[in-house]
Write an enzyme that holds these catalytic residues in place. Structure first.
Site, PDB file in Angstrom:
ATOM      1  N   ASN A 108       1.394 -16.795   6.013  1.00  0.00           N
ATOM      2  CA  ASN A 108       2.826 -16.906   5.680  1.00  0.00           C
ATOM      3  C   ASN A 108       3.649 -15.836   6.398  1.00  0.00           C
ATOM      4  O   ASN A 108       4.856 -15.735   6.186  1.00  0.00           O
ATOM      5  CB  ASN A 108       3.061 -16.839   4.161  1.00  0.00           C
ATOM      6  CG  ASN A 108       2.734 -15.473   3.572  1.00  0.00           C
ATOM      7  OD1 ASN A 108       2.166 -14.623   4.253  1.00  0.00           O
ATOM      8  ND2 ASN A 108       3.083 -15.265   2.324  1.00  0.00           N
TER       9      ASN A 108
ATOM     10  N   GLY B 283       1.540 -10.378   8.391  1.00  0.00           N
ATOM     11  CA  GLY B 283       0.955 -10.813   9.662  1.00  0.00           C
ATOM     12  C   GLY B 283       2.055 -11.026  10.692  1.00  0.00           C
ATOM     13  O   GLY B 283       3.236 -11.082  10.336  1.00  0.00           O
TER      14      GLY B 283
ATOM     15  N   ALA C  54     -12.665 -11.640   2.104  1.00  0.00           N
ATOM     16  CA  ALA C  54     -12.494 -10.280   2.612  1.00  0.00           C
ATOM     17  C   ALA C  54     -12.242  -9.383   1.403  1.00  0.00           C
ATOM     18  O   ALA C  54     -11.128  -9.283   0.916  1.00  0.00           O
ATOM     19  CB  ALA C  54     -11.305 -10.219   3.569  1.00  0.00           C
TER      20      ALA C  54
ATOM     21  N   TYR D   9      -3.835  -4.183  -5.722  1.00  0.00           N
ATOM     22  CA  TYR D   9      -4.760  -4.594  -4.654  1.00  0.00           C
ATOM     23  C   TYR D   9      -6.194  -4.570  -5.179  1.00  0.00           C
ATOM     24  O   TYR D   9      -6.926  -5.550  -5.051  1.00  0.00           O
ATOM     25  CB  TYR D   9      -4.603  -3.629  -3.475  1.00  0.00           C
ATOM     26  CG  TYR D   9      -5.414  -3.974  -2.256  1.00  0.00           C
ATOM     27  CD1 TYR D   9      -5.114  -5.097  -1.483  1.00  0.00           C
ATOM     28  CD2 TYR D   9      -6.471  -3.154  -1.847  1.00  0.00           C
ATOM     29  CE1 TYR D   9      -5.851  -5.395  -0.342  1.00  0.00           C
ATOM     30  CE2 TYR D   9      -7.198  -3.453  -0.704  1.00  0.00           C
ATOM     31  CZ  TYR D   9      -6.885  -4.567   0.048  1.00  0.00           C
ATOM     32  OH  TYR D   9      -7.614  -4.852   1.187  1.00  0.00           O
TER      33      TYR D   9
ATOM     34  N   LYS E 142      -8.643  -7.845  -5.705  1.00  0.00           N
ATOM     35  CA  LYS E 142      -9.892  -8.021  -4.945  1.00  0.00           C
ATOM     36  C   LYS E 142     -11.099  -8.080  -5.877  1.00  0.00           C
ATOM     37  O   LYS E 142     -12.070  -8.798  -5.601  1.00  0.00           O
ATOM     38  CB  LYS E 142     -10.051  -6.895  -3.922  1.00  0.00           C
ATOM     39  CG  LYS E 142      -9.018  -6.933  -2.784  1.00  0.00           C
ATOM     40  CD  LYS E 142      -9.214  -8.142  -1.875  1.00  0.00           C
ATOM     41  CE  LYS E 142      -8.341  -8.058  -0.630  1.00  0.00           C
ATOM     42  NZ  LYS E 142      -8.461  -9.266   0.228  1.00  0.00           N
TER      43      LYS E 142
ATOM     44  N   TYR F 133     -17.806 -19.407  -8.479  1.00  0.00           N
ATOM     45  CA  TYR F 133     -17.962 -20.645  -7.697  1.00  0.00           C
ATOM     46  C   TYR F 133     -19.390 -20.759  -7.156  1.00  0.00           C
ATOM     47  O   TYR F 133     -19.959 -21.834  -7.092  1.00  0.00           O
ATOM     48  CB  TYR F 133     -16.945 -20.706  -6.545  1.00  0.00           C
ATOM     49  CG  TYR F 133     -15.671 -21.428  -6.935  1.00  0.00           C
ATOM     50  CD1 TYR F 133     -14.823 -20.915  -7.912  1.00  0.00           C
ATOM     51  CD2 TYR F 133     -15.322 -22.649  -6.331  1.00  0.00           C
ATOM     52  CE1 TYR F 133     -13.660 -21.577  -8.279  1.00  0.00           C
ATOM     53  CE2 TYR F 133     -14.163 -23.318  -6.690  1.00  0.00           C
ATOM     54  CZ  TYR F 133     -13.334 -22.782  -7.667  1.00  0.00           C
ATOM     55  OH  TYR F 133     -12.188 -23.437  -8.026  1.00  0.00           O
TER      56      TYR F 133
ATOM     57  N   THR G 196     -10.763   0.309   8.541  1.00  0.00           N
ATOM     58  CA  THR G 196     -10.945  -0.201   9.894  1.00  0.00           C
ATOM     59  C   THR G 196      -9.665   0.046  10.686  1.00  0.00           C
ATOM     60  O   THR G 196      -8.573   0.007  10.129  1.00  0.00           O
ATOM     61  CB  THR G 196     -11.279  -1.698   9.836  1.00  0.00           C
ATOM     62  OG1 THR G 196     -12.461  -1.854   9.046  1.00  0.00           O
ATOM     63  CG2 THR G 196     -11.529  -2.296  11.213  1.00  0.00           C
TER      64      THR G 196
ATOM     65  N   ARG H 291      -0.556   3.381   7.171  1.00  0.00           N
ATOM     66  CA  ARG H 291      -1.900   3.941   7.073  1.00  0.00           C
ATOM     67  C   ARG H 291      -2.058   5.172   7.958  1.00  0.00           C
ATOM     68  O   ARG H 291      -1.263   5.409   8.871  1.00  0.00           O
ATOM     69  CB  ARG H 291      -2.928   2.882   7.435  1.00  0.00           C
ATOM     70  CG  ARG H 291      -3.098   1.917   6.272  1.00  0.00           C
ATOM     71  CD  ARG H 291      -4.271   1.044   6.454  1.00  0.00           C
ATOM     72  NE  ARG H 291      -3.886  -0.159   7.149  1.00  0.00           N
ATOM     73  CZ  ARG H 291      -4.507  -1.317   6.985  1.00  0.00           C
ATOM     74  NH1 ARG H 291      -5.532  -1.414   6.174  1.00  0.00           N
ATOM     75  NH2 ARG H 291      -4.114  -2.368   7.646  1.00  0.00           N
TER      76      ARG H 291
HETATM   77  N1  UDP Z   1      -2.742   9.623   4.728  1.00  0.00           N
HETATM   78  C1  UDP Z   1      -2.181  10.788   5.228  1.00  0.00           C
HETATM   79  N2  UDP Z   1      -1.045  10.683   5.973  1.00  0.00           N
HETATM   80  C2  UDP Z   1      -0.446   9.513   6.275  1.00  0.00           C
HETATM   81  C3  UDP Z   1      -1.026   8.321   5.784  1.00  0.00           C
HETATM   82  C4  UDP Z   1      -2.177   8.417   5.014  1.00  0.00           C
HETATM   83  O1  UDP Z   1      -2.681  11.889   4.995  1.00  0.00           O
HETATM   84  O2  UDP Z   1       0.596   9.527   6.956  1.00  0.00           O
HETATM   85  C5  UDP Z   1      -3.968   9.750   3.932  1.00  0.00           C
HETATM   86  C6  UDP Z   1      -3.959   8.993   2.608  1.00  0.00           C
HETATM   87  O3  UDP Z   1      -3.418   9.791   1.580  1.00  0.00           O
HETATM   88  C7  UDP Z   1      -5.438   8.730   2.408  1.00  0.00           C
HETATM   89  C8  UDP Z   1      -5.977   8.591   3.823  1.00  0.00           C
HETATM   90  O4  UDP Z   1      -5.020   9.185   4.675  1.00  0.00           O
HETATM   91  O5  UDP Z   1      -6.076   9.834   1.798  1.00  0.00           O
HETATM   92  C9  UDP Z   1      -6.199   7.155   4.269  1.00  0.00           C
HETATM   93  O6  UDP Z   1      -5.030   6.444   3.972  1.00  0.00           O
HETATM   94  P1  UDP Z   1      -4.792   4.958   4.442  1.00  0.00           P
HETATM   95  O7  UDP Z   1      -3.432   4.588   3.979  1.00  0.00           O
HETATM   96  O8  UDP Z   1      -5.091   4.853   5.877  1.00  0.00           O
HETATM   97  O9  UDP Z   1      -5.873   4.070   3.686  1.00  0.00           O
HETATM   98  P2  UDP Z   1      -6.653   4.177   2.283  1.00  0.00           P
HETATM   99  O10 UDP Z   1      -8.013   4.557   2.684  1.00  0.00           O
HETATM  100  O11 UDP Z   1      -6.030   5.212   1.391  1.00  0.00           O
HETATM  101  O12 UDP Z   1      -6.539   2.810   1.735  1.00  0.00           O
END
Ligand code: UDP
Length: 307
Positions: free
Chosen positions: A32, A36, A114, A145, A149, A159, A175, A186
């Site tokens: 949607n 993406g 996933a 989230y 999941k 199922y 990843t 992230r």
């Molecule tokens: N993080 C950070 N600075 C950023 C973004 C994320 O220090 O600008 C930290 C976040 O608090 C976490 C880790 O990096 O401890 C990984 O965060 P991400 O959002 O990549 O994924 P998560 O593993 O938390 O789902």
């Protein structure tokens, strides 16, 4: 084979679509485009066997013709995205998984979900093995989230047990790679974008929390191996090399040759303190293990963000 990939215009979904098309399979992408992007699959339009349908998979899905596998990858997937879209995140993990399972059942297809290391929450056991039940706060900001999941895994096993359907439950650990959105919030895209602009690199908390980063081509190879296995229970796919977030920030700064300062910002609520996959099951049963070093993978990702 003909595969249906929900979320196929996303970061992982688009890499999967490309891989399976390259192997001569037909791929139908349902997306949607909430998080993406069409540009991720632009090169696939016009390739034989490729079709795209703009569709929200939380509603009834109909795909004409035969389908051999349904891969349910649709979901906002970064903490910023699921904070922004909490209800769509819950819906796509719950209602979307139900619809995608229904499609797979109707087509007598293999179903793959996933899932995520997030089902382990802020783990009290490390490394995380598939038999660990996790430590999740259901009502925290990440709960939308994590619980969606967890529900998706429960629904998938139901199922499998009730309808005797073949299922694959993939637990994806952090990843990274080309096609991540530079503003998805992230750590890796944030750090690279900040470093390339010589802007402050924002490390949340003291940065001593750990993550284990897997390059996208390794993950996709693991997914392919899992799909072709006959394991109906969860399998961790990720890279077990564990680093602190501060050291990842420093490595990105070094690889980009950046003059950025490293600054500290508040640690988000329920941010997991450690995360590292135990991949013994994948190594033993899928003969899979990651091959791309962090340095190599980051260099390729930095090039993507640069361009
Ligand atoms: N993080 C950070 N600075 C950023 C973004 C994320 O220090 O600008 C930290 C976040 O608090 C976490 C880790 O990096 O401890 C990984 O965060 P991400 O959002 O990549 O994924 P998560 O593993 O938390 O789902």
């Amino acid at each position: 084979m003909r595969l249906v990939i929900t979320g196929g215009a996303g970061f992982l979904g688009s890499h999967l679509a490309e891989r399976f098309l390259g192997q001569g399979h037909a791929v139908t992408v349902l997306d949607n485009l909430l998080t993406g992007r069409l540009e991720n699959i632009e090169p696939l339009f016009g390739r034989p066997g490729f079709t795209f349908v703009k569709q929200d998979v939380t509603n009834f899905i109909h795909v004409p013709g035969k389908v051999d596998a349904v891969l349910h990858f649709a979901s906002p997937a970064s903490p910023d995205d699921y904070a922004k879209y909490p209800i769509p995140t819950l819906k796509v993990g719950a209602l979307g998984t139900h619809k995608a399972l229904g499609l797979a059942k109707d087509k007598k297809a293999i179903f793959m979900i996933a899932s995520t290391s997030e089902i382990y929450g802020d783990p009290l056991v490390t490394p995380q093995k598939e038999d660990y039940w996790g430590n999740v706060n259901p009502i925290g900001p990440r709960g939308v989230y994590d619980e969606a999941k967890r529900f998706a895994e429960a629904m998938t096993m139901a199922y499998h047990r009730y309808h005797k359907m073949p299922v694959r439950i993939l637990r994806i650990f952090n990843t990274y790679g080309p096609r991540m959105r530079k503003n998805d919030g992230r750590a890796v895209p944030n750090f690279i974008t900040q470093a390339l602009k010589n802007k402050p690199i924002t490390v949340y908390g003291r940065g001593n929390q750990t993550r284990s980063l897997c390059y996208v081509s390794d993950l996709v190879a693991g997914i392919d191996a899992l799909l072709h296995s006959n394991i109906n229970t969860p399998v961790n796919i990720g890279n077990p090399r564990e680093l602190t977030i501060l050291s990842i920030a420093k490595l990105i700064k070094k690889l980009t040759g950046s003059r950025s300062a490293i600054v500290h910002k508040p640690l988000p609520t329920d941010d997991p303190k450690v995360r590292r996959p135990d991949i013994a099951l994948a190594k033993r049963e899928l003969k899979w293990q990651p091959r791309v070093s962090l340095e190599e993978g980051l260099k390729a990702t930095i090039e993507y963000f640069r361009s």
